[in-house]
Design a protein around this motif. Structure first.
Motif, PDB file in Angstrom:
ATOM      1  N   ALA A   1     -53.076  20.163  19.386  1.00 18.15           N
ATOM      2  CA  ALA A   1     -52.835  19.474  20.654  1.00 18.15           C
ATOM      3  C   ALA A   1     -51.355  19.128  20.811  1.00 18.15           C
ATOM      4  N   ALA A   2     -50.735  18.695  19.714  1.00 20.15           N
ATOM      5  CA  ALA A   2     -49.303  18.366  19.761  1.00 20.15           C
ATOM      6  C   ALA A   2     -48.455  19.612  19.952  1.00 20.15           C
ATOM      7  N   ILE A   3     -48.831  20.726  19.301  1.00 23.85           N
ATOM      8  CA  ILE A   3     -48.067  21.962  19.426  1.00 23.85           C
ATOM      9  C   ILE A   3     -48.122  22.491  20.853  1.00 23.85           C
ATOM     10  N   PHE A   4     -49.294  22.419  21.493  1.00 20.90           N
ATOM     11  CA  PHE A   4     -49.421  22.924  22.865  1.00 20.90           C
ATOM     12  C   PHE A   4     -48.629  22.092  23.866  1.00 20.90           C
ATOM     13  N   ARG A   5     -48.264  20.871  23.464  1.00 22.12           N
ATOM     14  CA  ARG A   5     -47.450  20.037  24.362  1.00 22.12           C
ATOM     15  C   ARG A   5     -45.960  20.351  24.247  1.00 22.12           C
ATOM     16  N   VAL A   6     -45.568  21.139  23.240  1.00 18.67           N
ATOM     17  CA  VAL A   6     -44.157  21.527  23.112  1.00 18.67           C
ATOM     18  C   VAL A   6     -43.832  22.491  24.247  1.00 18.67           C
ATOM     19  N   PRO A   7     -42.784  22.240  25.029  1.00 24.62           N
ATOM     20  CA  PRO A   7     -42.550  23.039  26.243  1.00 24.62           C
ATOM     21  C   PRO A   7     -42.165  24.491  25.986  1.00 24.62           C
ATOM     22  N   SER A   8     -41.356  24.760  24.951  1.00 21.98           N
ATOM     23  CA  SER A   8     -40.861  26.119  24.745  1.00 21.98           C
ATOM     24  C   SER A   8     -41.735  26.889  23.763  1.00 21.98           C
ATOM     25  N   ALA A   9     -41.791  28.208  23.967  1.00 19.14           N
ATOM     26  CA  ALA A   9     -42.581  29.070  23.077  1.00 19.14           C
ATOM     27  C   ALA A   9     -41.990  29.095  21.677  1.00 19.14           C
ATOM     28  N   SER A  10     -40.647  29.113  21.598  1.00 15.71           N
ATOM     29  CA  SER A  10     -39.997  29.116  20.282  1.00 15.71           C
ATOM     30  C   SER A  10     -40.273  27.815  19.536  1.00 15.71           C
ATOM     31  N   GLY A  11     -40.301  26.711  20.272  1.00 14.53           N
ATOM     32  CA  GLY A  11     -40.609  25.425  19.648  1.00 14.53           C
ATOM     33  C   GLY A  11     -42.028  25.388  19.112  1.00 14.53           C
ATOM     34  N   ARG A  12     -42.958  25.977  19.866  1.00 12.91           N
ATOM     35  CA  ARG A  12     -44.347  26.027  19.406  1.00 12.91           C
ATOM     36  C   ARG A  12     -44.480  26.882  18.146  1.00 12.91           C
ATOM     37  N   ARG A  13     -43.752  28.009  18.124  1.00  9.82           N
ATOM     38  CA  ARG A  13     -43.805  28.878  16.937  1.00  9.82           C
ATOM     39  C   ARG A  13     -43.242  28.172  15.713  1.00  9.82           C
ATOM     40  N   LYS A  14     -42.136  27.470  15.885  1.00 15.49           N
ATOM     41  CA  LYS A  14     -41.523  26.767  14.760  1.00 15.49           C
ATOM     42  C   LYS A  14     -42.427  25.649  14.254  1.00 15.49           C
ATOM     43  N   ALA A  15     -43.062  24.933  15.183  1.00 17.80           N
ATOM     44  CA  ALA A  15     -43.952  23.850  14.777  1.00 17.80           C
ATOM     45  C   ALA A  15     -45.164  24.397  14.032  1.00 17.80           C
ATOM     46  N   PHE A  16     -45.739  25.491  14.543  1.00 20.09           N
ATOM     47  CA  PHE A  16     -46.923  26.056  13.899  1.00 20.09           C
ATOM     48  C   PHE A  16     -46.593  26.672  12.554  1.00 20.09           C
ATOM     49  N   SER A  17     -45.362  27.190  12.402  1.00 18.63           N
ATOM     50  CA  SER A  17     -44.980  27.826  11.136  1.00 18.63           C
ATOM     51  C   SER A  17     -44.973  26.839   9.977  1.00 18.63           C
ATOM     52  N   THR A  18     -44.821  25.545  10.270  1.00 23.64           N
ATOM     53  CA  THR A  18     -44.800  24.558   9.186  1.00 23.64           C
ATOM     54  C   THR A  18     -46.170  24.324   8.569  1.00 23.64           C
ATOM     55  N   CYS A  19     -47.232  24.752   9.259  1.00 23.53           N
ATOM     56  CA  CYS A  19     -48.576  24.520   8.718  1.00 23.53           C
ATOM     57  C   CYS A  19     -49.390  25.803   8.591  1.00 23.53           C
ATOM     58  N   SER A  20     -48.825  26.955   8.942  1.00 25.31           N
ATOM     59  CA  SER A  20     -49.598  28.195   8.915  1.00 25.31           C
ATOM     60  C   SER A  20     -50.011  28.582   7.503  1.00 25.31           C
ATOM     61  N   ALA A  21     -49.120  28.363   6.527  1.00 29.31           N
ATOM     62  CA  ALA A  21     -49.454  28.722   5.147  1.00 29.31           C
ATOM     63  C   ALA A  21     -50.601  27.852   4.624  1.00 29.31           C
ATOM     64  N   HIS A  22     -50.512  26.550   4.885  1.00 28.50           N
ATOM     65  CA  HIS A  22     -51.579  25.644   4.441  1.00 28.50           C
ATOM     66  C   HIS A  22     -52.896  25.989   5.117  1.00 28.50           C
ATOM     67  N   LEU A  23     -52.863  26.299   6.397  1.00 29.11           N
ATOM     68  CA  LEU A  23     -54.078  26.645   7.122  1.00 29.11           C
ATOM     69  C   LEU A  23     -54.696  27.917   6.555  1.00 29.11           C
ATOM     70  N   THR A  24     -53.866  28.873   6.184  1.00 28.36           N
ATOM     71  CA  THR A  24     -54.369  30.114   5.580  1.00 28.36           C
ATOM     72  C   THR A  24     -55.063  29.837   4.251  1.00 28.36           C
ATOM     73  N   VAL A  25     -54.449  28.981   3.424  1.00 29.28           N
ATOM     74  CA  VAL A  25     -55.050  28.624   2.136  1.00 29.28           C
ATOM     75  C   VAL A  25     -56.397  27.927   2.340  1.00 29.28           C
ATOM     76  N   VAL A  26     -56.466  27.021   3.317  1.00 30.37           N
ATOM     77  CA  VAL A  26     -57.714  26.303   3.592  1.00 30.37           C
ATOM     78  C   VAL A  26     -58.810  27.272   4.029  1.00 30.37           C
TER      79      VAL A  26
END
Length: 337
Positions: free
Chosen positions: A223-248
């Motif tokens: 929900a917080a990521i989708f509120r980020v206005p820019s696409a690059s900002g959303r990608r950077k925010a999601f990249s901080t948790c993508s590895a953990h999400l994959t492990v889970v």
């Protein structure tokens, strides 16, 4: 008169793939390679986190704990199992079996709780970036890790005491590659209803509850990521948790597949699936965090002689875009003060 207490059994026979020695030789080669990869990958990741100051932050503090769990967990049963693959009769002493069951159960529960702690860390970093260094202090990280380890080992101690107090009536053939708790429980010749109840409650609390907390954390994160206005900002925010999400997803996905799938007609199939879950999954964590994480790539580049400027650029670009440069710098040492 034959003793009916478990102390009458001094050694247990691990059935494994009895009668399929050729297949056991193949499994020996595969498991040896996987185990070596697990030791090398997780050890290098732990060393990298210790040596690189840019990785001295809460997420990598928890990741180093996860790597330690993976090393200890696989080392608790794979070396002996590899030895047994090359023997015609696989045995394990009672103390070794008790220790093996205790460690595998304790470390499995601890990993579930640590994954939940890592999800909370990502939630704070993305949803409350201005309070990140305030909430994820070094003391808080240590307390969360200690609670995870302590809860896992206390639960395992309780389960072990309840199991080894049961009568076994001289039964000593375990239909598995190692002393897995359910396989050992099947040897009991007394009433196991209390054990089953306690095990079910503990599994719900230590496995299902962390999963629900992880899911809740990622609902707020998305929900917080989708509120980020820019696409690059959303990608950077999601990249901080993508590895953990994959492990889970891999960790809980394999558990769900193992216990929710229909029981195979051939029991050897279920044993091989359990074996590869226990051996393969821990070796994937360092690979995932190396391939999907810019900070780890930057740290490896720096240690191999790469430019410091490149490391800092990749590191800060992967953090949440709402964090200021000062806050990012403060966050790197929060768990190591």
């Amino acid at each position: 008169m034959e003793e009916t207490n478990q102390t009458a059994v001094m050694d247990y026979v691990l059935l494994g793939l009895h009668g399929h020695h050729d297949l056991e030789v193949v499994l020996f080669v595969l498991c040896l390679g996987i185990y070596c990869m697990n030791l090398l990958g997780n050890s290098l990741l732990m060393v990298l986190i210790m040596l690189d100051p840019h990785l001295h932050n809460p997420m990598y503090f928890f990741l180093s704990n996860l790597s330690l769990i993976d090393i200890c967990g696989t080392s608790s049963f794979i070396p002996l199992m590899l030895t047994n693959f090359l023997q015609t009769r696989s045995t394990i002493s009672f103390p070794a079996c008790a220790l093996q069951m205790y460690l595998t159960l304790a470390l499995g529960a601890t990993e579930c709780l640590l994954l939940a702690a890592m999800a909370y860390d990502r939630y704070v970093a993305i949803c409350h970036p201005l309070r990140y260094t305030e909430l994820m202090t070094g003391q808080m990280c240590m307390q969360m890790a200690a609670l995870s380890w302590g809860t896992g080992f206390v639960n395992s101690l309780l389960q072990s005491i309840l199991i080894w107090c049961l009568p076994f009536c001289g039964h000593n053939v375990i239909n598995h590659f190692f002393c897995e708790i359910l396989a050992v429980l099947k040897l009991a010749c007394g009433d196991i209803s209390l054990n089953a109840l306690v095990l079910m409650v503990a599994t719900t609390i230590l496995t299902v509850t962390p999963l629900l907390l992880i899911c809740l954390s990622y609902i707020f994160i998305l929900a917080a990521i989708f509120r980020v206005p820019s696409a690059s900002g959303r990608r950077k925010a999601f990249s901080t948790c993508s590895a953990h999400l994959t492990v889970v997803v891999i960790f809980y996905g394999t558990i769900s597949f193992m216990y929710l799938k229909p029981k195979a007609k051939n029991p050897n199939v279920d044993k091989i699936i359990t074996l590869f879950y226990a051996a393969v999954t821990p070796s994937l964590n360092p690979i995932i965090y190396s391939l999907r994480n810019a900070e780890v790539k930057a740290a490896v580049t720096a240690l191999l002689g790469g430019g410091q400027a490149l490391q800092e650029e990749l590191y800060f670009s992967s953090l949440d875009p709402q964090l200021t440069l000062t806050q990012q710098g403060n966050a790197t040492t929060s768990c190591y003060r």
